[in-house]
Design an enzyme around this catalytic site. Structure first.
Site, PDB file in Angstrom:
ATOM      1  N   GLY A 212       0.918  -1.232  -0.042  1.00  0.00           N
ATOM      2  CA  GLY A 212      -0.114  -0.259  -0.021  1.00  0.00           C
ATOM      3  C   GLY A 212       0.938   1.174   0.101  1.00  0.00           C
ATOM      4  CG  ASN A 213      -0.151   4.861  -1.388  1.00  0.00           C
ATOM      5  OD1 ASN A 213      -0.976   5.336  -0.911  1.00  0.00           O
ATOM      6  ND2 ASN A 213      -0.646   4.092  -2.570  1.00  0.00           N
ATOM      7  CG  HIS A 214       2.929   6.483   4.001  1.00  0.00           C
ATOM      8  ND1 HIS A 214       2.733   5.829   5.281  1.00  0.00           N
ATOM      9  CD2 HIS A 214       4.366   6.143   3.522  1.00  0.00           C
ATOM     10  CE1 HIS A 214       3.991   4.945   5.536  1.00  0.00           C
ATOM     11  NE2 HIS A 214       4.668   5.343   4.461  1.00  0.00           N
TER      12      HIS A 214
END
Ligand code: CTP
Length: 400
Positions: A212-214
């Protein structure tokens, strides 16, 4: 400021099964800062209780001409009610009530309020399909319209009788949208459908892990809020996000992966007028999702990745009349890269997110953006809140 701030709405509820939805209608109007009072026909009390409605509207609910006060009956003043209201909304309006409104009958408090009210009236009919299709009902609707009342359409679908067809009361969001546009006829995105993707996507590795990512979803949610403030109906397709925003004009679809996001976009894109891709879609996903949790002792030094579907490119390829806006997150050759993305994805505009400022970009409440048009005109803005950025973005979209 809310679009119904300070508006006085008198809701008349009549005795049809759709009355069970009216607490949600009251709540939606109150959420938009309207002042709501409720008048019920006696028959409607079989479908929804006055206590629910008085709790949600924070006002007493009236259904009779007099109220008992020990030995002194009090007159429920229908004239005062009609004069108080900026709008009389009758929802649901049964076939019987439509007929009574046309004839000027006065055998319940709501009908008396209608006859004495000087304010505009919006009527939302609801009944079984054959009752709705009957010429008597059609004539009643035409006559009511000829008296200056606004009669809303009905929805098609499952009816309480078990039959399927035209006759359902409009959804709460649609009724509220009519009320909002009645009070705000000049909103720039009135009757516009806006589709927004937001947040990150999670690409599963196994049942417990993901790539995923932030991204927080803050920018997409801010865009949704601003679009709604301008009168739009918004479908917000959001990856996992802690952001919360609820509004009767918001339809939020929660998704997890890029594939889920594409499926949701495919459902809503065709009918949208403006589409904005603010999501930080993961660019790669594991080639295979393990069906069981991968165990440490078995070791997994590498995961084979394949590209995810590009949701925005899909929208660019399938554009009919939408204005399509993307985002670009760049760390070098920012303008050139963003302009290339705009062309490659067939966009009408792209918002360049700068990562040059620590207070801009992922997870933080502020952003620093440049809006680039298809003709490559650019507008750069200083660091500001994501809500203010959303305003700037819509100011540019409105010029397209
Ligand atoms: N986007 C998308 N689906 C993807 C990747 C990106 O819809 N699989 C959209 C984003 O929502 C954004 C735009 O495409 O509006 C650009 O995203 P960005 O991550 O900046 O660019 P990419 O297309 O992923 O290209 P690169 O990573 O090479 O910069």
């Amino acid at each position: 400021m809310s679009l119904l701030s300070g508006k006085k709405i008198l809701l008349g509820i009549t005795g049809g099964i759709a009355a069970y939805i009216t607490p949600l209608l009251v709540r939606a109007l109150v959420q938009q800062a309207a002042e709501v009072r409720v008048v019920m026909t006696p028959a409607s009390k079989d479908f929804v209780t006055p206590l629910t409605l008085s709790t949600l509207s924070k006002n007493p609910v009236l259904s009779t001409f007099t109220a008992e006060d020990q030995d002194n009956p009090l007159w429920n003043d229908h004239v005062e009610l009609g004069q108080w209201a900026d709008l009389l909304l009758i929802a649901p309006a049964t076939a019987n009530t439509l007929s009574s409104l046309v004839q000027g009958r006065c055998n319940n408090l709501l009908l008396a309020v209608y006859l004495s009210a000087k304010c505009p009236v919006i009527v939302a009919p609801a009944m079984d399909l054959d009752m709705y299709a009957h010429p008597s009902t059609s004539n009643n609707i035409k006559t009511l319209q000829s008296y200056g009342n606004q009669v809303l359409d009905v929805d098609e679908g499952f009816l309480a009788s078990g039959l399927e067809g035209k006759g359902r009361m409009l959804e709460v969001e649609e009724i509220v949208a009519h009320v909002v546009s009645f009070f705000n006829p000049k909103l720039p995105l009135k009757n516009q459908k806006v589709l927004i993707t937001a947040g990150p996507t999670y690409e599963a590795i196994d049942p417990v892990r993901f790539i995923g990512n932030h991204a927080s979803g803050k920018m997409g949610f801010a865009l949704a809020e601003v679009a709604i403030g301008m009168g739009a109906a918004v479908t917000l397709i959001s990856g996992p996000s802690a952001e919360k925003y609820s509004h009767p004009s918001l339809h939020q679809v929660n998704v997890v992966s890029a594939d889920d996001m594409l499926a949701a976009v495919q459902e809503f894109y065709d009918t949208s007028d403006i589409a904005i891709a603010a999501a930080a879609v993961a660019d790669f996903k594991p080639q295979k999702i393990a069906s069981q949790k991968l165990k440490k002792e078995e070791g997994f030094e590498s995961i084979s990745l394949v590209p995810t579907v590009d949701v925005l490119s899909y929208m660019g390829k399938h554009k009919n009349n939408q204005k399509l806006i993307g985002f670009a997150l760049e760390t070098e050759n920012e303008l050139e890269n963003a302009q290339a993305k705009l062309k490659r994805k067939n966009l009408d505009g792209i918002v360049l997110n700068s990562l040059q400022d620590a207070a801009a970009g992922f997870s933080v409440p502020t952003n620093k953006i440049t809006f680039i048009h298809a003709d490559l005109r650019t507008h750069s803005y200083p660091l500001q809140s994501k809500l203010d950025c959303a305003h700037r973005i819509f100011e540019q979209i409105l010029t397209l």
